[in-house]
Design an enzyme around this catalytic site. Structure first.
Site, PDB file in Angstrom:
ATOM      1  N   SER A  73     104.417  26.238 -13.897  1.00 29.51           N
ATOM      2  CA  SER A  73     104.384  27.722 -14.325  1.00 29.51           C
ATOM      3  C   SER A  73     103.478  28.393 -13.003  1.00 29.51           C
ATOM      4  O   SER A  73     103.027  27.629 -12.340  1.00 29.51           O
ATOM      5  CB  SER A  73     103.631  28.089 -15.560  1.00 29.51           C
ATOM      6  N   ASP A  74     103.579  29.851 -12.780  1.00 27.75           N
ATOM      7  CA  ASP A  74     102.386  30.341 -12.097  1.00 27.75           C
ATOM      8  C   ASP A  74     101.259  30.314 -12.904  1.00 27.75           C
ATOM      9  O   ASP A  74     101.402  30.259 -14.298  1.00 27.75           O
ATOM     10  CB  ASP A  74     102.903  31.717 -11.426  1.00 27.75           C
ATOM     11  N   TRP A  75     100.133  30.584 -12.279  1.00 27.47           N
ATOM     12  CA  TRP A  75      98.875  30.532 -12.837  1.00 27.47           C
ATOM     13  C   TRP A  75      99.006  31.626 -14.325  1.00 27.47           C
ATOM     14  O   TRP A  75      99.151  32.886 -14.133  1.00 27.47           O
ATOM     15  CB  TRP A  75      97.976  31.183 -12.176  1.00 27.47           C
TER      16      TRP A  75
END
Ligand code: BGC
Length: 711
Positions: free
Chosen positions: A270-272
């Site tokens: 995932s992105d942050w």
């Protein structure tokens, strides 16, 4: 049991069998832990405020590694290997976007070089610096096609064109991953941000994106397909809500396209925090539901949401997550670790001379020079500078190494950057006398500063005016409502122009700028982007003519912010001669592909192997290009296709091929484009089915158009 009989530890056993064996030994908790990523070291990304983990669990799948010394890595890895029950190594990721310690130009600049082999080579040097510092995996390349320069992240990608993004994507994947991932100098690539993040509404970051299925396939997916085909091991899911289904909970993009159709075998991170952010986006009631949606959509690793480590076991117990999917997801993570050789070589050796090696530095200088775009060079012929006695270097960017490094400058060190001023000094002194005046800050000035700058200009034979952006005006979370430079810099430029001295403007920015007011104030303009460690030296190479400029814009420069979005491969209007703006021309200030040279290239008549053909037959189009000037130079030839009548309308022209070559004065070289109809003349429908229709096509190269008919 002898160690060699533990199948998963035996490198001679096929990877999938090793993984079967390992999975059969893992508890649910151990499996879930493989799907989480925390941080280790000092987080230097101001957009992601996360706690720096103290005691990390030894079973953790991955960390973002905020350090450039392998010792910390090795210490934590030792815990994973020795203190976890099964000794599964951790994978260490990091954002190496345009270099690790040696900083190269931002990706948008790299694209303007049109030099794919050089970018591939540069990424291999970056990979070596990173891997030898303890990083196994970079969150790069960023391949979000972007058409709104208000969005700060345009600096991180390869411009407005899908094909250019695809070509540089494949090159960087090859460069990072090399021939063998188990080498001590290669790292895993991560294609991001999957997908359509570049469509961020009005250029604001993290926001909703309105993306039709047709546009998803036409514009945003092609670079990812190219990266997957090039063997990219991982992808990062995006923050944006893609027309109602966020990128981090999107079964269609994450599973249907990526896994079922494209057969990707690695994993998606995932992105942050993008899993927990599904709640903000209105796609999940709470973090647990967010984790459920993301996981069941095909998102394997949770970067810093703490949704998987907290809730995945519960969700399995509740029967909401299938244990088969859990095994499949863990398999993907383990597969990447095995391909990287982490089970056999979990630790990083100490290579004290790994940074700023001569080959990396010379690539940094060459790429910086090739990425710079000569936007203007008027009839005074001020450039290249020749025999100038007094040079005034003026402007807020002249001595700023931060501006030159740009955002996402990895472990770059400002003091190791050649500033514009230093580069000019090194190249032109002592033959020329050089004086400096700042004239203004980036966004404010005083009468005194302006007066000093004017005095310095009056003394000089030529002024090199260094303007532009602060490093954090572009990049993540760095949107701007106007892409013109601040008033203070315009004021400075006006004062300097009023002296009547010849002015060469060097612009350092992370995005295309609105230069309508600046442009008349300079005799010559070079967009130097954020050129990295060797930026000043490269700028001096161009100013002096030691290097002939060859950069061409990979992103359009609008006349004003109000023209946005403006990009070359738009679809045709219903009324070709009406519908324009009343107050300004509807053309951009500098179009895609614009870039001048100190020599002249003349394109001859193209010829074609056959102007009628059938599906399955290839057609070769060639064009002779002659360097008619007195200097050697490189020309990037861009080939476009136009399909003027199709069952689904096509952009007026689409880049399909490019090639850059050096030509000596007087030399003629033939450039070639081999057209494979299925590849170059087809297009996707709104579900990605490829359509190839008979009819007329135009090939556009230089000033020429060639007509082809497919029967
Ligand atoms: C950015 C990503 C980056 C990640 C980890 C996020 O905020 O969007 O591009 O890879 O942080 O640093």
């Amino acid at each position: 049991m002898k160690p060699s009989t533990v199948l998963y530890k035996d490198a001679s056993v096929p990877v999938e069998i090793r993984i079967d064996d390992l999975l059969s030994r893992m508890t649910t908790h151990e499996k879930v832990m493989q799907l989480n990523q925390y941080t280790l070291g000092n987080n230097n990304n101001e957009n992601n405020v996360g706690e720096v983990a103290g005691e990390l669990p030894a079973e953790l799948g991955s960390v973002i590694y905020y350090n450039d010394n392998p010792d910390l890595r090795n210490a934590y890895q030792r815990r994973c290997m020795e203190e976890s029950r099964l000794g599964i190594p951790c994978i260490f990721g990091y954002d190496m976007i345009h270099g690790f310690r040696t900083i190269y130009p931002i990706s948008l600049g790299q694209a303007c070089s049109w030099n794919v082999p050089l970018v591939e080579r540069m990424t291999s040097y970056a990979a070596a610096e990173g891997r030898m510092s303890g990083v196994d995996w970079t969150f790069s390349p960023m391949i979000d096609v972007a058409r709104d320069p208000r969005w700060g992240r345009v600096s991180e990608g390869y411009g407005e064109d899908p094909y250019a993004n695809a070509a540089f994507c494949a090159a960087t994947v090859r460069g990072y991953q090399g021939k063998s991932l188990a080498d001590s100098t290669t790292i895993a690539a991560c294609l991001k941000h999957y997908v359509a993040y570049g469509a961020s509404e009005a250029g604001r970051d993290y926001v909703y994106t309105e993306v039709s299925p047709q546009t998803l396939w036409d514009t945003y997916l092609p670079p990812y397909k190219a990266g997957v085909d090039a063997g990219a091991l991982t992808l990062m899911s995006s923050f944006n809500d893609i027309s109602g289904i966020p990128g981090s909970a999107n079964y269609y993009t994450l599973t249907e396209i990526l896994k079922n159709r494209w057969k990707h075998k690695g994993f998606v991170v995932s992105d942050w925090g993008s899993i927990e952010q599904l709640v903000n986006q209105g796609n999940a009631a709470d973090k647990k539901e967010a984790g459920l949606r993301a996981f069941n959509s095909g998102l394997e690793m949770d970067m810093m949401s703490h949704a998987y480590d907290k809730y995945l076991e519960e969700l399995i117990d509740e029967g909401k997550v299938d244990s088969v999917l859990l095994d499949e997801s863990v398999r993907r993570v383990l597969r990447v670790k095995m391909l990287l050789g982490l089970f056999e070589k979990p630790y990083t050796g100490n290579h004290p001379d790994r940074f700023m090696r001569p080959d990396a530095l010379s690539a940094a200088r060459q790429l910086a020079a090739e990425s710079m775009v000569l936007l203007k060079n008027d009839s005074t012929g001020i450039l290249p500078l020749d025999g100038v006695g007094r040079i005034a270097v003026i402007g807020p960017v002249a001595k700023s190494s931060a501006s030159l490094q740009g955002s996402w400058n990895g472990r770059g060190v400002y003091d190791e950057t050649v500033t514009l001023y230093q580069g000019i000094l090194d190249r032109f002194a002592p033959e020329a006398e050089i004086r400096f005046a700042k004239g203004s800050d980036l966004d404010k000035t005083t009468e005194v500063e302006l007066a000093q700058a004017v005095d310095t200009a009056c003394w000089a034979d030529v002024v090199i005016l260094c303007l532009g952006e602060e490093r954090r005006w572009s990049g993540e979370n760095a949107s701007r409502s106007t892409i013109a430079l601040p008033e203070a810099q315009l004021q400075l430029a006006e004062k300097i122009a009023a002296t009547g001295k010849p002015v060469v403007m060097l612009l350092s920015s992370g995005r295309p700028l609105d230069l309508s007011q600046m442009e008349p104030l300079a005799n010559a303009i070079i967009e130097v982007w954020q050129p990295g460690t060797a930026g000043g030296a490269a700028a001096a190479d161009i100013l002096s003519g030691d290097v002939n400029p060859s950069g061409k814009l990979a992103m359009t420069f609008p006349r004003s912010t109000g023209q946005i979005p403006i990009y070359y491969n738009r679809r045709g209007s219903a009324r070709r001669h009406q519908g324009f703006y009343q107050d300004i021309p509807s053309t951009p200030l500098y179009p895609f592909g614009h870039g001048l040279s100190y020599t002249t290239f003349v394109y001859g008549e193209p010829s074609v192997s056959s102007s009628t053909f059938r599906k399955g037959e290839k057609v070769t189009v060639t064009v002779p290009v002659t360097n008619t000037g007195l200097r050697a130079g490189a020309e990037a030839v861009l080939w476009f296709i136009s399909d003027p009548a199709a069952s689904i309308t096509r952009p007026l022209m689409e880049l399909k091929h490019f090639e850059k070559r050096e030509l000596k004065p007087g030399e003629t070289t033939t450039f070639k484009f081999v057209i494979d109809p299925m590849k170059h003349l087809s297009f996707p429908d709104a579900d990605g089915n490829i359509i190839l229709e008979p009819g007329d096509f135009k090939i556009i190269v230089g000033p020429h158009t060639v007509n082809l008919v497919m029967e």
